[in-house]
Design an enzyme around this catalytic site. Sequence first.
Site, short mmCIF file in Angstrom:
data_model
loop_
_atom_site.label_atom_id
_atom_site.label_comp_id
_atom_site.label_asym_id
_atom_site.label_seq_id
_atom_site.Cartn_x
_atom_site.Cartn_y
_atom_site.Cartn_z
N SER A 13 0.82 -1.21 0.00
CA SER A 13 0.00 0.00 0.00
C SER A 13 0.86 1.26 0.00
CB SER A 13 -0.90 -0.01 1.23
OG SER A 13 -1.32 1.28 1.53
N SER A 15 -0.48 4.14 0.58
CA SER A 15 -1.03 4.96 1.67
C SER A 15 -0.31 4.68 2.99
CB SER A 15 -2.52 4.68 1.85
OG SER A 15 -3.20 4.98 0.68
N THR A 58 -10.49 1.87 -0.71
CA THR A 58 -10.13 1.49 -2.06
C THR A 58 -11.03 0.35 -2.54
OG1 THR A 58 -8.27 1.02 -3.53
CG2 THR A 58 -8.23 -0.10 -1.40
N LYS A 62 -15.51 1.51 -2.66
CA LYS A 62 -15.69 2.96 -2.80
C LYS A 62 -17.16 3.35 -2.92
CE LYS A 62 -11.25 4.34 -4.76
NZ LYS A 62 -10.55 4.98 -5.87
N ASP A 103 -9.78 11.98 -4.91
CA ASP A 103 -9.26 11.82 -6.28
C ASP A 103 -9.61 13.06 -7.10
OD1 ASP A 103 -8.09 9.36 -5.96
OD2 ASP A 103 -9.82 8.21 -6.65
N GLY A 124 -11.51 5.52 -20.59
CA GLY A 124 -12.05 4.77 -19.46
C GLY A 124 -13.28 5.45 -18.90
N LEU A 208 -2.88 8.46 -15.50
CA LEU A 208 -3.08 8.36 -14.04
C LEU A 208 -2.15 7.31 -13.43
CD1 LEU A 208 -6.91 8.67 -13.32
CD2 LEU A 208 -5.24 10.43 -13.87
N TYR A 210 1.22 5.68 -12.27
CA TYR A 210 2.50 6.27 -11.83
C TYR A 210 3.62 5.24 -11.79
CZ TYR A 210 0.34 4.40 -7.64
OH TYR A 210 -0.30 3.58 -6.76
P1 NAP Z 1 -11.55 0.76 -13.10
O1 NAP Z 1 -12.75 1.03 -12.31
O2 NAP Z 1 -11.04 -0.63 -13.24
O3 NAP Z 1 -11.88 1.46 -14.50
C1 NAP Z 1 -11.03 1.47 -15.53
C2 NAP Z 1 -11.80 1.78 -16.81
O4 NAP Z 1 -10.87 1.47 -17.81
C3 NAP Z 1 -13.03 0.91 -17.05
O5 NAP Z 1 -14.18 1.60 -16.70
C4 NAP Z 1 -12.95 0.56 -18.54
O6 NAP Z 1 -13.76 1.48 -19.29
C5 NAP Z 1 -11.50 0.79 -18.89
N1 NAP Z 1 -10.80 -0.49 -19.06
C6 NAP Z 1 -10.69 -1.52 -18.19
N2 NAP Z 1 -9.99 -2.54 -18.72
C7 NAP Z 1 -9.66 -2.15 -19.97
C8 NAP Z 1 -8.97 -2.76 -21.05
N3 NAP Z 1 -8.46 -3.99 -20.94
N4 NAP Z 1 -8.82 -2.05 -22.20
C9 NAP Z 1 -9.33 -0.80 -22.33
N5 NAP Z 1 -10.02 -0.18 -21.35
C10 NAP Z 1 -10.17 -0.84 -20.19
O7 NAP Z 1 -10.28 1.57 -12.58
P2 NAP Z 1 -10.26 2.97 -11.83
O8 NAP Z 1 -10.35 2.75 -10.38
O9 NAP Z 1 -11.22 3.90 -12.49
O10 NAP Z 1 -8.74 3.40 -12.11
C11 NAP Z 1 -8.27 3.60 -13.43
C12 NAP Z 1 -6.76 3.87 -13.42
O11 NAP Z 1 -6.46 5.06 -12.70
C13 NAP Z 1 -5.94 2.78 -12.75
O12 NAP Z 1 -4.77 2.61 -13.48
C14 NAP Z 1 -5.64 3.34 -11.38
O13 NAP Z 1 -4.46 2.81 -10.80
C15 NAP Z 1 -5.46 4.81 -11.73
N6 NAP Z 1 -5.68 5.72 -10.60
C16 NAP Z 1 -4.65 6.55 -10.25
C17 NAP Z 1 -4.84 7.46 -9.23
C18 NAP Z 1 -3.71 8.38 -8.83
O14 NAP Z 1 -3.76 9.00 -7.75
N7 NAP Z 1 -2.69 8.53 -9.65
C19 NAP Z 1 -6.06 7.54 -8.54
C20 NAP Z 1 -7.11 6.67 -8.94
C21 NAP Z 1 -6.90 5.77 -9.98
P3 NAP Z 1 -14.68 0.92 -20.50
O15 NAP Z 1 -15.20 -0.41 -20.05
O16 NAP Z 1 -15.75 1.94 -20.63
O17 NAP Z 1 -13.79 0.82 -21.70
#
Ligand code: NAP
Length: 248
Positions: A13, A15, A58, A62, A103, A124, A208, A210
């Site tokens: 983690s 965090s 997480t 959520k 976020d 996404g 997003l 890192y």
């Molecule tokens: P999530 O709920 O799994 O959503 C990801 C979205 O990506 C899905 O709604 C889907 O949209 C698309 N997706 C999933 N698998 C895919 C694939 N194989 N090919 C193409 N599109 C795909 O994830 P999340 O929680 O929203 O997080 C998304 C990303 O942001 C992650 O990498 C996470 O680590 C990152 N993040 C970073 C921070 C930060 O502070 N830097 C904070 C939050 C999240 P569709 O089904 O509509 O295509």
Amino acid sequence: MLYGLIGRPLGHSFSKRFFDNLFEEQSIEAHYELFELASIEELSSLLIRENLQGLNVTSPYKEEVLAFADYLSPSVEKLGASNVLKIERTSEGKPLIKAYNTDVIGFQKSLEEENGLKNALILGTGGAARSVALALEHRGVQSIFVSRTPELNSRGDSSIISINYEEVEAYLPKIDLLVNATPIGFKAEECPKLPYHLLSSQHLVYDLIYNPQETLLLKRARLQGARTKNGLAMLHLQALSAWEIWHT
Ligand code: NAP
């Protein structure tokens, strides 16, 4: 004082490391624990711990966590998801739960120095994508989601516009910000399917993710002359915002 993270699975983690360091650096008498909950019902027994002041939330809780909240911030109300809970007590010692979404704040603050952004494509449609869209809405940037299944994403809301990956080509010349909010890029050899030749110095490309620090998306965008940014600043800023919420 006790703080922690709920989710499942938790593994390594960010965090915990972040808050352990913060408490040590600022000589704060608090500690941070990982609470891997088998189901959200287990949260009830955690909330009765009198020294518990705040939780990060997480996946996959959520959304389910909102059922425990007595107050939802405007962002949480809009998104239907929270990643930070502040726990206060009534005079009878009953927990009073306030739900926030840092976020949104983290992404917004990470772009504070970027002026003039007007139109964005967000890859996404998950929780992170919706947080990004709300943060952009707060600063007047218009967003369009890119989805593998755009027809499923509007949820009857006509203000949500989604396109598919084939349509990106027509939109790229008209936007100045492209955000990757999908998990594509964690694996070094993977990147979203995009017409990369259309990226140029008019674009800021923000991933997003890192880790890796420079995903293949960012590398290809950089080679096209685009400015690039990874998710590290957002990660730190959303954690700092959680701390601000907890101790003010
Ligand atoms: P999530 O709920 O799994 O959503 C990801 C979205 O990506 C899905 O709604 C889907 O949209 C698309 N997706 C999933 N698998 C895919 C694939 N194989 N090919 C193409 N599109 C795909 O994830 P999340 O929680 O929203 O997080 C998304 C990303 O942001 C992650 O990498 C996470 O680590 C990152 N993040 C970073 C921070 C930060 O502070 N830097 C904070 C939050 C999240 P569709 O089904 O509509 O295509």
